[in-house]
Structures are given as structure tokens and as C-alpha cells.
Design a protein around this motif. Structure first.
Motif, PDB file in Angstrom:
ATOM      1  N   LYS A  25      41.383  57.743  58.006  1.00 57.67           N
ATOM      2  CA  LYS A  25      40.936  56.361  57.982  1.00 57.67           C
ATOM      3  C   LYS A  25      39.503  56.287  57.471  1.00 57.67           C
ATOM      4  O   LYS A  25      38.660  57.107  57.823  1.00 57.67           O
ATOM      5  N   LEU A  26      39.228  55.269  56.648  1.00 56.31           N
ATOM      6  CA  LEU A  26      37.888  55.085  56.099  1.00 56.31           C
ATOM      7  C   LEU A  26      36.961  54.528  57.159  1.00 56.31           C
ATOM      8  O   LEU A  26      37.366  53.719  58.010  1.00 56.31           O
ATOM      9  N   SER A  27      35.726  54.950  57.066  1.00 59.18           N
ATOM     10  CA  SER A  27      34.710  54.401  57.972  1.00 59.18           C
ATOM     11  C   SER A  27      34.345  52.999  57.489  1.00 59.18           C
ATOM     12  O   SER A  27      34.706  52.581  56.381  1.00 59.18           O
ATOM     13  N   ASP A  28      33.608  52.285  58.361  1.00 60.41           N
ATOM     14  CA  ASP A  28      33.189  50.939  57.981  1.00 60.41           C
ATOM     15  C   ASP A  28      32.334  50.965  56.726  1.00 60.41           C
ATOM     16  O   ASP A  28      32.469  50.103  55.848  1.00 60.41           O
ATOM     17  N   GLU A  29      31.479  51.970  56.640  1.00 55.48           N
ATOM     18  CA  GLU A  29      30.613  52.080  55.455  1.00 55.48           C
ATOM     19  C   GLU A  29      31.437  52.370  54.202  1.00 55.48           C
ATOM     20  O   GLU A  29      31.221  51.774  53.144  1.00 55.48           O
ATOM     21  N   GLU A  30      32.413  53.262  54.323  1.00 54.88           N
ATOM     22  CA  GLU A  30      33.285  53.590  53.176  1.00 54.88           C
ATOM     23  C   GLU A  30      34.138  52.381  52.771  1.00 54.88           C
ATOM     24  O   GLU A  30      34.339  52.114  51.578  1.00 54.88           O
ATOM     25  N   TYR A  31      34.637  51.643  53.770  1.00 52.01           N
ATOM     26  CA  TYR A  31      35.471  50.479  53.466  1.00 52.01           C
ATOM     27  C   TYR A  31      34.634  49.384  52.781  1.00 52.01           C
ATOM     28  O   TYR A  31      35.108  48.677  51.891  1.00 52.01           O
ATOM     29  N   THR A  32      33.369  49.314  53.184  1.00 49.77           N
ATOM     30  CA  THR A  32      32.473  48.350  52.526  1.00 49.77           C
ATOM     31  C   THR A  32      32.287  48.704  51.057  1.00 49.77           C
ATOM     32  O   THR A  32      32.275  47.832  50.178  1.00 49.77           O
ATOM     33  N   ILE A  33      32.186  50.008  50.775  1.00 52.55           N
ATOM     34  CA  ILE A  33      32.052  50.450  49.371  1.00 52.55           C
ATOM     35  C   ILE A  33      33.326  50.117  48.590  1.00 52.55           C
ATOM     36  O   ILE A  33      33.262  49.629  47.458  1.00 52.55           O
ATOM     37  N   ILE A  34      34.470  50.340  49.217  1.00 53.95           N
ATOM     38  CA  ILE A  34      35.754  50.031  48.563  1.00 53.95           C
ATOM     39  C   ILE A  34      35.829  48.532  48.252  1.00 53.95           C
ATOM     40  O   ILE A  34      36.267  48.112  47.177  1.00 53.95           O
ATOM     41  N   LYS A  35      35.397  47.687  49.193  1.00 56.43           N
ATOM     42  CA  LYS A  35      35.499  46.238  49.022  1.00 56.43           C
ATOM     43  C   LYS A  35      34.582  45.712  47.909  1.00 56.43           C
ATOM     44  O   LYS A  35      34.736  44.575  47.463  1.00 56.43           O
ATOM     45  N   GLU A  36      33.645  46.552  47.467  1.00 52.67           N
ATOM     46  CA  GLU A  36      32.738  46.112  46.414  1.00 52.67           C
ATOM     47  C   GLU A  36      33.343  46.271  45.012  1.00 52.67           C
ATOM     48  O   GLU A  36      32.813  45.729  44.034  1.00 52.67           O
ATOM     49  N   HIS A  37      34.485  46.992  44.875  1.00 50.84           N
ATOM     50  CA  HIS A  37      34.967  47.290  43.525  1.00 50.84           C
ATOM     51  C   HIS A  37      35.452  46.051  42.746  1.00 50.84           C
ATOM     52  O   HIS A  37      35.311  46.015  41.516  1.00 50.84           O
ATOM     53  N   PRO A  38      36.009  44.991  43.361  1.00 51.04           N
ATOM     54  CA  PRO A  38      36.346  43.818  42.544  1.00 51.04           C
ATOM     55  C   PRO A  38      35.116  43.166  41.908  1.00 51.04           C
ATOM     56  O   PRO A  38      35.144  42.806  40.724  1.00 51.04           O
ATOM     57  N   ALA A  39      34.028  43.006  42.687  1.00 46.37           N
ATOM     58  CA  ALA A  39      32.810  42.408  42.137  1.00 46.37           C
ATOM     59  C   ALA A  39      32.189  43.311  41.089  1.00 46.37           C
ATOM     60  O   ALA A  39      31.688  42.833  40.052  1.00 46.37           O
ATOM     61  N   THR A  40      32.238  44.643  41.340  1.00 42.49           N
ATOM     62  CA  THR A  40      31.696  45.594  40.360  1.00 42.49           C
ATOM     63  C   THR A  40      32.472  45.500  39.047  1.00 42.49           C
ATOM     64  O   THR A  40      31.886  45.472  37.953  1.00 42.49           O
ATOM     65  N   GLY A  41      33.806  45.441  39.151  1.00 43.85           N
ATOM     66  CA  GLY A  41      34.627  45.328  37.939  1.00 43.85           C
ATOM     67  C   GLY A  41      34.337  44.047  37.183  1.00 43.85           C
ATOM     68  O   GLY A  41      34.282  44.022  35.944  1.00 43.85           O
ATOM     69  N   ALA A  42      34.143  42.931  37.918  1.00 41.73           N
ATOM     70  CA  ALA A  42      33.852  41.660  37.262  1.00 41.73           C
ATOM     71  C   ALA A  42      32.525  41.717  36.528  1.00 41.73           C
ATOM     72  O   ALA A  42      32.383  41.163  35.422  1.00 41.73           O
ATOM     73  N   ARG A  43      31.538  42.392  37.130  1.00 43.15           N
ATOM     74  CA  ARG A  43      30.242  42.500  36.462  1.00 43.15           C
ATOM     75  C   ARG A  43      30.353  43.333  35.189  1.00 43.15           C
ATOM     76  O   ARG A  43      29.728  43.005  34.175  1.00 43.15           O
ATOM     77  N   ILE A  44      31.156  44.366  35.234  1.00 38.85           N
ATOM     78  CA  ILE A  44      31.321  45.207  34.038  1.00 38.85           C
ATOM     79  C   ILE A  44      31.958  44.416  32.903  1.00 38.85           C
ATOM     80  O   ILE A  44      31.500  44.444  31.762  1.00 38.85           O
ATOM     81  N   ILE A  45      33.029  43.668  33.222  1.00 42.94           N
ATOM     82  CA  ILE A  45      33.761  42.937  32.187  1.00 42.94           C
ATOM     83  C   ILE A  45      32.963  41.733  31.684  1.00 42.94           C
ATOM     84  O   ILE A  45      33.108  41.316  30.527  1.00 42.94           O
ATOM     85  N   SER A  46      32.101  41.187  32.510  1.00 40.35           N
ATOM     86  CA  SER A  46      31.336  39.999  32.088  1.00 40.35           C
ATOM     87  C   SER A  46      30.425  40.297  30.915  1.00 40.35           C
ATOM     88  O   SER A  46      29.980  39.369  30.224  1.00 40.35           O
ATOM     89  N   ASP A  47      30.156  41.554  30.656  1.00 37.98           N
ATOM     90  CA  ASP A  47      29.308  41.931  29.527  1.00 37.98           C
ATOM     91  C   ASP A  47      30.082  41.987  28.210  1.00 37.98           C
ATOM     92  O   ASP A  47      29.478  42.177  27.145  1.00 37.98           O
TER      93      ASP A  47
END
Length: 634
Positions: free
Chosen positions: A515-537
Motif C-alpha cells: 500500500k502507498l503511503s500518504d506522501e506517495e499517494y499525494t505524488i500519484i495524485k499529481e500526475h493528471p495536473a503534471t500531464g496537463a501542464r506538459i501538454i499545454s505547451d
């Protein structure tokens, strides 16, 4: 010039009235001409009648006393000659006022002398005038001579000189008879009642004849004029119909021939204008289309509208899949980037039929053919149609066919329509050629994106091929939901790139068996916003951002990053979520095994209205059962 301006201001006179007016003037002219002719004829008849009356009387008198008796009476008052004069006046009184004289000259003498009765009824002698001598010489030579021949309606006195037939006389005798000719005005003054009756009858006859002739001549011309006005008003069905064989009938036939020729030229101009307009619209479509299928479907709509065809299709050669991609006016489902479109196998067509498609082919309704006709009929599902096949060529390379069919009264395609279809076929080839550069760039970008997602998926052996499978599932759902071309394109790219934000996540977290820790799960939850920032360029790819950013939002609002709920979540994101969840639960992970068969189906059903959109889950389950995706996957 002023008179012409005034005449232009006056209303036009109908042709029938004009003909009647002409006939009235013509009648007046004929009446006047008749008066002249009658006057001339009457004067001549009267003088001749007087001559025939006088000669017997003279012969009767001279017969007993010799033919030169007349010259012996000079300066005497002779009762016999007085009786002669009275007899002449009585016998010619019906011819108007008549006067006579006798001229003579002795043989060998050139001087003419005139014998006449004076007021005292004494026979006198005097020399003839020079003008009279000329007329007398002509009468002696011709035996008969008029002093005047032409009558111009002016009252005058006409004389007739006649050589007397006295063969035994020592002198030459010429009888002169003079008679008055009355002008028209003088005649009217003397005969008012007769003139009114005659003039009234002449006017009535002229009007009646004018009406008859106007009906016979102006009536047909008015019909031709009405037909011409109808023609000028846009009624091309109006013909010039006259059952006559004269010049007016020939004119009507000539007008029909001329208007048919004009109609033919107008139709040709109209056809060419519509063809040019359609070609121009195709050029505009090329600039606004986003894919080959979008371009072809819009072209099909334009071509169908131009020809009124019941069935219009584009068969695009797909050498890689050994067949033809079919786009028709009957409608074609949109396809995704990773899923192929409808294909007609080359084996189903037959090599001989493919050869037929590579050349121009026209089949009229009712023709029987064992060649390409059965294939055409299978495309449209109808029989008894007229067909035209126009090959589409780019740089002398056959790439497909433009196929048209039509049924009913206008089933056959004319030569002009086939020519227009060929022009459009060439334009379709140019349009496809213009689209190739865009497609090549699109494929290049797609290749780069697929390589990128595969690289991301390859970071973990558990997620290999995940993005491509999610894109394929999403495309199938989008097709079933009836998304348009632009929406399908957006969905496909969004699904392919939905996990691009994981590029910055460590493999340690992605492959963690527990099971992922809270900190690891927080990192996982950031990938949609990270992907959107990459594509916005990337320019022109703003439309795919929602699908990437919200693909972890849940129907019940429990998702991330913004906790959107229900239809607040973009449709693209809801579709990707269903596809993503299905691929995740059916794939093995380091911390569990993938679900199989009914287990996976039951899980998807339980998430309807919770994590997932119920309608999209229902559609996806139908696709799974029809295409057996779970078995293919395992």
C-alpha cells in the motif's frame, strides 16, 4: 428630338390598335386614290363618248354638202350647225360641262385655224395659238392626243384632240373636246351627302378589316410576346406554340429552337457554375478539415447536393489493409486514431472489378452486367439505378473512386454531368494531396506521442501497453456514442496521453507491491495536473487538456484533482475513466492479480453511478460482450 422625347413619354399602343389605325389610314388613302382614278377614267370616258356622239352628227351634216362644208360657214349663222351644237350639248350633258372646237389647215399649209361658235351663234375663224399647234400636230400624227394625262386632285380642264375621219376633204380637220375635272374639295362641296355616306362606309369597312387583320396577325404576335415575357420572367417551360404554317408560324418555330438552344447554354453555364462553386467549396473544406474521413464526408455532401444523387460514395484504396475504405452518403461511423475504419476487402471486390474501378465507368439503368454492377448494387442496397464511377488520381497514381448513383426519371447521367463529375474527381485528388502533408505531420506527432507513452508505460512492467489499450477502449466507446470527428480526435489524443504526467514519478512508487503511503499517494495524485501542464505547451492541443486533467474524477465526486461530480466532469474524461478503470482491474499489479471474466464485469456494474458514469458503463459492457474484449485481453 423633342417629338421623340414626347413619344417616349406616351404609353405604348397595343399592336391590334396600331394595325386598325393603319387600316383606317389605308382606307382613306384607297378612297382618295379611287377618287383620282374614277375622275381620270370618267374624264376620258366622257370625252370619248362625246367624240362618238359628235362624229356621226358631223358626218350626217357634211354628207349632203361635202366634207369641206364646215369651212364654208365662216362668218355665217347656219341653222344646221346650231342644231348640231344643241344636239352635242344634249347628248353629252350627263358628262358635265363640255366644249368643243374644230381646227383645220389646208393641205401644204402649216398654219392651223380654229372654227368656233361665238355668243351670237355665228361661226367664227381665228388662228390657233402656238401651244395649240403643238397639240394639233401630235393629234394629226397620232390621230388621238390628250392635253393632260395625270390628275393630282386639282380642278382643271382636260382637252382631247382627235383627227376627224374626212378622207375626201381638201383640208385636215381636228376635233377638240374639253371637259372639266373637279378636285376633291369641289366634289365634296357639290356632293356632301354622297361623300358622308361613302366616307362612313369606308371608315366602317376599314375598322372591320383592321380588326380582322389584327386578330389574324397581331393576335399570334401577342401570344408570342406573352410567351417571351413568361420566358424573361424565368419560366423555362414556356414554349412558343402556334399552329400556323406562314412566316409567323416559322417565327414561332425559330423562337422555340432559339430558346431551347439558349436553355441548353444556360443549363451548361449553370452546371459549370455549380461545379466551379462545388470545387471552390471543396477547397474551403480542405482548409477546415481535420482528417481524411472528415474531408471526404464533407465532399460527399457537396457532390450529392450537386447531382441530386441518391447514393454517393468514396472508395479510398488502402494498400496496407488490401481493400477500400468506404465513405458514403448513407453514413459512416467515425473512427479513432488507433482503430481502423470500415473496409471493403479486395477479395470481396475481385481483381477484375478493381481493374474496372481504375477507369471511368458509366452504367445506365436497366443494363445487365456481370462485372462491377453487382458490387455497386451491394454498396447501395438498391437496383435499377444509373451509376458513374470516376477514378481519383494523384500524380498518375490511382487512390480511389468517386461513385454516384441515381434512380427515378433522371437516373441516367448526361455527358455534361459526367464531365462535371470528372472535374470534381480531379478536385478530390487535389484535396487529398493537400491533406497528405497534414496527415504526415499528424502521424509523426502520433508516433512521437505513442513512443513517449510507451516509454512511460515501460517504466513498469505492470503498465506496458496500458495507454494504447485505454485509447482503443475509449475510441470504441466514442464511436458507439456517436461522437463527431473533432470529438473523436480529441478523445483519442487525450486517452493516449492521459498518464503522461507519470513521467516524473519514480518506478519505486509505480512498482511498489504494498500500500502507498500518504506522501506517495499525494505524488500519484499529481500526475493528471503534471500531464496537463506538459501538454499545454504544445500549440493547438488545448482541447485535450480536460481529458488528461480530469480522468481520475469520479461520478460521485470522490475523485481528484478538483472533486468534480456527475456531468461537471467533461464527457471525454468520463469515457477515459471507464476505459482506464477496466484496463487497470483486468491487468496484474505487483500488489494483486487482474480480475477475469464475470468478476471484472461485476466490478464495472457495481461502479455505475459511483465511480463511473452509468450510461458509459452500459455502453462499454455492450462492447465487451460483442467484441469479447476480456478474452482477447487475457
Amino acid at each position: 428630338m423633342k417629338l421623340k422625347r414626347i413619344l417616349r413619354l406616351l404609353p405604348p399602343i397595343p399592336l391590334g390598335y396600331t394595325v386598325t389605325i393603319y387600316f383606317v389610314f389605308f382606307g382613306i388613302f384607297i378612297g382618295y386614290l379611287s377618287f383620282l382614278i374614277i375622275t381620270i377614267s370618267a374624264a376620258r370616258s366622257n370625252t370619248e363618248m362625246a367624240y362618238r356622239t359628235i362624229i356621226p352628227i358631223i358626218k350626217e351634216i357634211t354628207g349632203t354638202k361635202g366634207e369641206d362644208f364646215i369651212t364654208d360657214l365662216v362668218n355665217t349663222k347656219n341653222q344646221e350647225f346650231i342644231r348640231l351644237n344643241n344636239a352635242i350639248q344634249r347628248s353629252t350633258s350627263t358628262f358635265g360641262k363640255i366644249a368643243y372646237s374644230i381646227y383645220f389647215h389646208e393641205k401644204g399649209d402649216v398654219d392651223w385655224k380654229k372654227l368656233y361658235l361665238d355668243k351670237d351663234e355665228i361661226f367664227r375663224e381665228e388662228g390657233a395659238s402656238e401651244s395649240e399647234k403643238l397639240l394639233l400636230d401630235k393629234a394629226r400624227a397620232r390621230r388621238f392626243h390628250h392635253s393632260y394625262r395625270i390628275f393630282f386632285d386639282k380642278s382643271d380642264r382636260v382637252a382631247l384632240y382627235m383627227l376627224l375621219p374626212l378622207k375626201n376633204a381638201r383640208n385636215t380637220y381636228v376635233l377638240s373636246i374639253e371637259i372639266d375635272r373637279e378636285g376633291l374639295l369641289l366634289f365634296i362641296q357639290k356632293n356632301v351627302n354622297r361623300f358622308l355616306v361613302f366616307g362612313g362606309m369606308l371608315l366602317v369597312v376599314s375598322v372591320i378589316l383592321g380588326q380582322l387583320f389584327s386578330h389574324r396577325i397581331a393576335g399570334p404576335i401577342q401570344k408570342l410576346s406573352a410567351a417571351a415575357q413568361a420566358r424573361s420572367g424565368g419560366n423555362r417551360e414556356q414554349d412558343f406554340v402556334l399552329s400556323r404554317r406562314d412566316e409567323i408560324g416559322v417565327l414561332a418555330d425559330s423562337l422555340n429552337v432559339m430558346t431551347r438552344e439558349i436553355d441548353r447554354h444556360l443549363q451548361e453555364v449553370d452546371r459549370r457554375m455549380k461545379t466551379m462553386e462545388t470545387m471552390n467549396q471543396i477547397d474551403k473544406v480542405v482548409l477546415s478539415s481535420i482528417s481524411r474521413s472528415d474531408l471526404m464526408e464533407r465532399i460527399i455532401t457537396l457532390v450529392s447536393s450537386l447531382f441530386g444523387s441518391g447514393f454517393t460514395a468514396l472508395l479510398l484504396l488502402d494498400s496496407e489493409r488490401n481493400g477500400f475504405e468506404l465513405l458514403s452518403s448513407h453514413g459512416t461511423a467515425n473512427e479513432g486514431i488507433l482503430t481502423g475504419g470500415p473496409l471493403i476487402s479486395g477479395d470481396a471486390i475481385g481483381s477484375g472489378r478493381i481493374a474496372d474501378l481504375r477507369s471511368h465507368l458509366q452504367i445506365d439503368p436497366g443494363e445487365t452486367s456481370q462485372g462491377i454492377l453487382p458490387f455497386f448494387e451491394s454498396l447501395s442496397g438498391s437496383r435499377g439505378c444509373g451509376w458513374v464511377n470516376i477514378p481519383v488520381v494523384i500524380s498518375d497514381t490511382y487512390i480511389g473512386s468517386l461513385v454516384l448513383s441515381r434512380s427515378g426519371r433522371r437516373a441516367s447521367f448526361s455527358e455534361e454531368e459526367v464531365e462535371s463529375a470528372k472535374m470534381l474527381g480531379d478536385q478530390v485528388g487535389i484535396a487529398l494531396q493537400s491533406l497528405r502533408a497534414f496527415e504526415e505531420k499528424e502521424r509523426l506527432l502520433l508516433g512521437i506521442l505513442l513512443a513517449l507513452t510507451r516509454t512511460i508505460d515501460a517504466k513498469s512492467k505492470w503498465t506496458a501497453g496500458h495507454s494504447e489499450r485505454v485509447a482503443m477502449y475509449s475510441e470504441r466507446i466514442g464511436v458507439r456514442l456517436g461522437l463527431n470527428e473533432e470529438e473523436m480526435r480529441t478523445l483519442s489524443f487525450s486517452a493516449i496521453l492521459h498518464d503522461i504526467g507519470k513521467i516524473g514519478i519514480s518506478e519505486r512508487i509505480l512498482d511498489k507491491p504494498g500500500k502507498l503511503s500518504d506522501e506517495e499517494y499525494t505524488i500519484i495524485k499529481e500526475h493528471p495536473a503534471t500531464g496537463a501542464r506538459i501538454i499545454s505547451d504544445i500549440p493547438s492541443y488545448e482541447s485535450i487538456l480536460p481529458g488528461i486533467l480530469y480522468h481520475h474524477e469520479h461520478w460521485d465526486g470522490s475523485g481528484y484533482p478538483d472533486g468534480l461530480e456527475g456531468e461537471e466532469i467533461p464527457l471525454t474524461s468520463r469515457i477515459i475513466t471507464v476505459a482506464d478503470v477496466f484496463d487497470a482491474i483486468t491487468a496484474d499489479r505487483p500488489y494483486r492479480n487482474g480480475l477475469m471474466g464475470n468478476e471484472a464485469l461485476d466490478f464495472m456494474k457495481r461502479q455505475k453511478g459511483a465511480l463511473l458514469d452509468s450510461n458509459i458503463v452500459r455502453v462499454f459492457l455492450e462492447i465487451i460482450q460483442e467484441e469479447e474484449l476480456i478474452q482477447c485481453r487475457r
